[in-house]
Scaffold this active site. Structure first.
Site, PDB file in Angstrom:
ATOM      1  CB  CYS A   2     -23.776  27.507   2.888  1.00  0.00           C
ATOM      2  SG  CYS A   2     -25.475  28.393   2.748  1.00  0.00           S
ATOM      3  N   GLY A 362     -29.406  12.031 -11.612  1.00  0.00           N
ATOM      4  CA  GLY A 362     -30.073  10.655 -11.378  1.00  0.00           C
ATOM      5  C   GLY A 362     -29.341   9.702 -10.343  1.00  0.00           C
TER       6      GLY A 362
END
Length: 632
Positions: A2, A362
């Protein structure tokens, strides 16, 4: 996932309309829902991107008696275990969301409860009884949290544009702008505006209606070590890496909505995709970026990984004409931000968001396992410690007297630096000292000596450590929080996409911190222990290829399709009249780049971003209603 915003007045009653205006600026962070609560002088609100507990996870959310309310941005991966523990301690839950866990944890453990959270987050709790706000930010600063204290009260938000919507006075901080010109981003705790700060990663703060602020740190990034601990073997290290890494990936696959992964064709994203595929019953959705320029195109490597693991693979090609979205990127960054890899990050996020609401990345492998070239450079330059002081002084004088652009000028300056810290910044800073000195007016230059660096980056500086540990710790703290994670958060959330980083799990990082540098990097190769633990999952074609970052062919673009766009912005009167740059030297910088004599694309991009950001500031001020006191 959010966006949050709110304020606490020292006197008077908060208005829901103000919180709604703040939240309206971050709809992209949470297009699924909005919630606002006003109580006395406190108003808090959020925009929600629904990921977990889609039905009952509406915020703001409270405890059993309504005395504590929360707005939360992020994900808590350990929430199910915490929920069971809190239930056993007598707490009652009304929802299945991870958000409610934080409320009861605060009831149970107070401000120290944040230590038990495993995830990424920025949240605000309103304690009705104490009439106090409590704010906290995750360990690495994956989620942003700005705040400011004004004459009327305290304001906070996920993005700076929320503060403008609340009529908070915003004036550019010249010191922060100088930091940007040197490092390419504004490091925490500064923001680009005076009086507005970022809550540092791993910290919490409380604010009451009297304006009293208390701040504390609950976690710090563990520093690297040069020598292994007694009794700890490489075999043990590889076993722990494998176990904790897969656990970290598994936790980040918890979702009530579709999820996928970014796949660059590099080691780190490949390992994430491999672990996801091994733990998933369905094909993993993967998303990759490519360029027409073969030198920068990593799509062939990503395809190899996608084929080996049978992923549902999607590719996006970046072309120079797509850089017309630069203004959109600058708008979402809020501050001047010169990492050009924000361009492909935005586009891969945009593409992924058409298929999933969550993507794994990653990020973190290079910082904690020795993957950057600059770490090896720091090690090589350790030999400069043997140079006597009087010779250093002479070298500095020679470097200063050599004409700008002379080959070896920057290297001589690096040799003359007093310690490894100063040398690292000499080689690793976004813009080189002599280039800044040539192009910027003197009042916009900052020093880069050890004292200044310590004052600026604080805990990110490891005094007394070996050069490699010093460099790795800086990259894993200041650079990670101020640059890498800002790019990922702003560009993904601009497209309403949540990005999770398994390599930045605190338990995984704790394993990495126990592993000595010599097991991570040796003979010009990095990530050795990571590959020893997980290398069997990586296609052979990827193991010996040269490392590339998420780079953009700016040099070619600035000599080709973006040449006039760049020159028009950097030579405009609106930019030059600000007095930041020396006009003739900017012209020379452009000409030198166009001729191919030198690749100045990094510094030119930094100046272009600044010129466009300043123009956007001017436009926003002109659109601001009278009386709001917002000015650049």
């Amino acid at each position: 996932m959010c966006g949050i915003a709110g304020y606490l007045l020292e006197r008077g009653i908060a208005e829901a309309a103000t919180v709604h205006r703040m939240c309206a600026q971050i709809v992209h962070r949470g297009p699924d829902d909005e919630g606002v609560r006003v109580s006395g002088g406190c108003g808090i609100g959020m925009r929600r991107l629904a990921i977990i507990d889609l039905v009952s996870g509406h915020q703001p959310l409270s405890n059993e008696d309504g005395s504590i309310w929360i707005v939360f941005n992020g994900e808590i991966y350990s929430y199910q275990d915490l929920r069971q523990r809190l239930i056993s301690q007598g707490h009652s839950f009304q929802t299945n969301s991870d958000t409610e866990t934080i409320v009861h944890l605060y009831e149970q453990d107070g401000v120290e409860g944040v230590k038990h959270l495993r995830g990424m987050f920025a949240y605000c709790l309103w304690d009705e009884r104490k009439q106090q706000l409590y704010l906290a930010r995750d360990r690495f600063g994956k989620k942003p949290l700005y705040y400011t204290q004004t004459a009327t009260g305290f304001y906070f938000a996920s993005e700076l544009k929320c503060l403008r919507a609340a009529n908070v006075p915003l004036e550019i901080d010249d010191h922060a702008l100088r930091l940007y010109l040197q490092f390419g981003y504004v490091p925490e705790p500064w923001s680009i505006y005076k009086g507005v700060r970022k809550l540092p990663a791993g910290c919490w703060m409380t604010v009451d209606r009297a304006g009293r602020i208390e701040q504390g740190r609950y976690w710090s990034v563990p520093p690297p070590i040069e020598q292994e601990a007694s009794g700890f073997t490489e075999k043990q290290a590889t076993e722990e890496i494998r176990r904790v890494f897969d656990e970290s990936v598994r936790l980040r696959m918890i979702s009530d909505v579709p999820l996928g992964a970014f796949l660059s064709g590099g080691i780190d994203s490949t390992l994430v995709v491999a672990s996801m595929a091994l733990q998933s019953k369905e094909p993993v959705r993967t998303f990759s970026m490519g360029f027409d320029d073969v030198e920068f195109n990593e799509l062939p490597y990503a395809r190899i990984v996608a084929k080996q693991y049978g992923t549902d693979h999607h590719e996006i090609m970046v072309k120079p004409d797509q850089v017309s979205l630069i203004s959109k990127i600058i708008h979402h960054c809020d501050e001047p931000f010169a990492d050009s890899s924000a361009i492909p990050t935005y586009l891969v996020s945009e593409a992924a968001a058409k298929h999933v609401k969550v993507a794994l990345s990653g990020d973190g492998g290079d910082e904690f396992f020795g993957g950057y070239w600059s770490f090896f450079d720091a090690e090589r330059r350790r030999r400069f410690d043997q140079i006597p002081g009087f010779i250093r002084k002479a070298l500095s004088g020679v470097a200063n007297r050599l004409p700008y652009g002379t080959k070896g000028k920057n290297y001589l300056r690096a040799m003359s630096r007093g310690n490894s810290l100063e040398r690292y910044f000499e080689s690793g800073t976004l813009t080189m000292y002599f280039q800044r000195q040539q192009v910027l007016n003197p009042e916009w230059m900052l020093p880069d000596n050890g004292e200044f660096l310590r004052e600026t980056f604080g805990d990110a500086i490891l005094d007394g450590a070996d050069p490699v540990s010093e460099a790795m710790h800086f990259e894993a703290t200041a650079k990670m929080t101020g640059d890498i994670l800002v790019k990922v958060d702003r560009m993904s959330m601009a497209n309403s996409l949540e990005v999770r980083s398994p390599l930045l799990d605190q338990e995984f990082v704790a394993v990495a911190a126990k592993i000595p540098n010599r097991w991570k990097m040796r003979d010009g190769k990095g990530k050795l222990i990571l590959l020893k633990a997980l290398g069997d999952r990586i296609p052979a074609e990827l193991l010996n290829r040269p490392k590339r970052g998420f780079e953009v062919p700016l040099g070619n673009w600035f000599r080709g399709p973006l040449r006039e766009y760049l020159r028009d912005n950097l030579t405009s009167s609106s930019f030059r009249d600000r007095g930041i740059t020396v006009a003739s030297q900017v012209d020379a910088l452009l000409d030198e780049h166009n001729s191919g004599r030198r690749d100045n694309s990094v510094f030119l991009w930094l100046l272009l971003v600044l010129a466009l950001w300043l123009e956007e500031q001017r436009s926003m001020v002109e659109m601001t209603p009278m009386g709001s006191a917002c000015s650049p």
